[in-house]
Design an enzyme around this catalytic site. Structure first.
Site, short mmCIF file in Angstrom:
data_model
loop_
_atom_site.label_atom_id
_atom_site.label_comp_id
_atom_site.label_asym_id
_atom_site.label_seq_id
_atom_site.Cartn_x
_atom_site.Cartn_y
_atom_site.Cartn_z
N GLY A 13 -21.97 -19.84 -26.52
CA GLY A 13 -21.52 -20.75 -27.15
C GLY A 13 -19.63 -21.20 -27.13
N TYR A 156 -23.34 -33.77 -43.66
CA TYR A 156 -23.64 -32.62 -42.82
C TYR A 156 -25.50 -32.86 -42.56
CZ TYR A 156 -23.62 -27.86 -40.97
OH TYR A 156 -23.60 -26.71 -40.21
N LYS A 163 -29.77 -25.74 -39.88
CA LYS A 163 -29.25 -24.45 -40.51
C LYS A 163 -30.14 -23.66 -41.41
CE LYS A 163 -25.22 -24.39 -38.52
NZ LYS A 163 -25.05 -23.81 -37.09
#
Ligand code: NAD
Length: 256
Positions: A13, A156, A163
């Site tokens: 990442g 979001y 998530k």
């Protein structure tokens, strides 16, 4: 003694020097860990290679987490180089930009699948391949989440759903890998200006709200996330697994 002396860590990442994963890589190197870094594609490779070299990391490999062959190849190389793995950091997320603004009702079937695959399933895919190398080594898996996976935040949208899936995967993986000594945790980070954050509509508004309302009245830095990552991946946290640990200036405790 350094907290991660002798540990072998694979970090997924890093995109540039602002990436949370990069701050984690720097902190891990300072604490004595040996590092392997991956990059998502050739554009990212150009930025990641010099960063990896600056930390003396010799293992730098391509890994688009949508590609099982690339994932397998990463752990084959790590197995050959190191014979085992102590730490896996997953700091990866992606969703279509147009679905990170406006109404959640604009989420498409394709966009849902993509966000969930890259941002949540990838943790399971990496853990699965890393497992034989981590077994029996008091090893640690760490991922990055956001409070938008537990509560609703403007824009979001689909990433919040991803998530939530990621955080639940942390708990199921903790149970699945725990008998072999492997711990699995997440850090839920406060908002930080990175490439990924720039894709979330109204990011500046969210960050300035945290600054006004969080108990510490400020935002967090990549280095502060990295500090908690060192703790969670070190033997200091050897009895901690299945946790979502907030590093957010305390924002999540506020009701109004
Ligand atoms: P970043 O853009 O630096 O990192 C995101 C990484 O995901 C990049 O390295 C990118 O190359 C990688 N990625 C995207 N698609 C991929 C794919 N198909 N295969 C492999 N890699 C892929 O941004 P960041 O803020 O450092 O994000 C890291 C993690 O932290 C993400 O999971 C993000 O959701 C989480 N997080 C960020 C914040 C924030 O405010 N920045 C807050 C909480 C959690």
């Amino acid at each position: 003694m350094a907290l991660l002396e002798g540990k072998k860590a694979a970090i997924f990442g890093v995109a540039n020097e602002k990436s949370i994963a990069w701050a984690i890589a720097e902190a891990f190197a300072r604490e004595g860990a040996e590092l392997a870094l991956t990059y998502a594609n050739e554009t990212v490779e150009k930025r990641v290679r010099p960063l990896a070299e600056s930390l003396g990391s010799r293992v730098v490999l391509p890994c688009d987490v949508r590609d099982d062959d690339q994932i397998k190849q990463v752990f084959t190389v790590i197995g050959k180089e190191w014979g085992g793995l102590d730490i896996l950091v997953h700091s990866i997320a992606f969703a279509n930009r147009e679905e990170l603004k406006g109404s959640f009702l604009n989420t498409t079937r394709e966009g849902f699948g993509l966000a969930l695959e890259v941002s949540a399933y990838s943790l399971i895919a990496l853990a699965k391949e890393a497992y034989p190398l981590m077994k029996g080594r008091a090893a640690s898996v760490l991922t990055l989440s956001y409070y938008g996976g537990q509560k609703v935040f403007p824009s979001y949208n689909i990433m919040g759903v991803a998530k939530a899936a990621l955080e639940m995967s942390v708990r199921y993986l903790a149970e699945a890998m725990g008998p072999d000594g492997i711990r699995v945790n997440a850090i839920s980070a406060g908002p930080i200006k990175t490439l990924a954050a720039a894709g979330v509509g109204g990011f500046n508004q969210i960050a300035s709200h945290v600054e006004q309302k969080a108990p510490l009245r400020r935002n967090v830095t990549q280095e502060e996330i990295a500090g908690s990552a060192v703790y969670l991946c070190s033997d200091l946290a050897r009895a901690v697994s299945g946790e979502v640990h907030f590093v957010d200036s305390g924002y999540n405790v506020i009701g109004l």
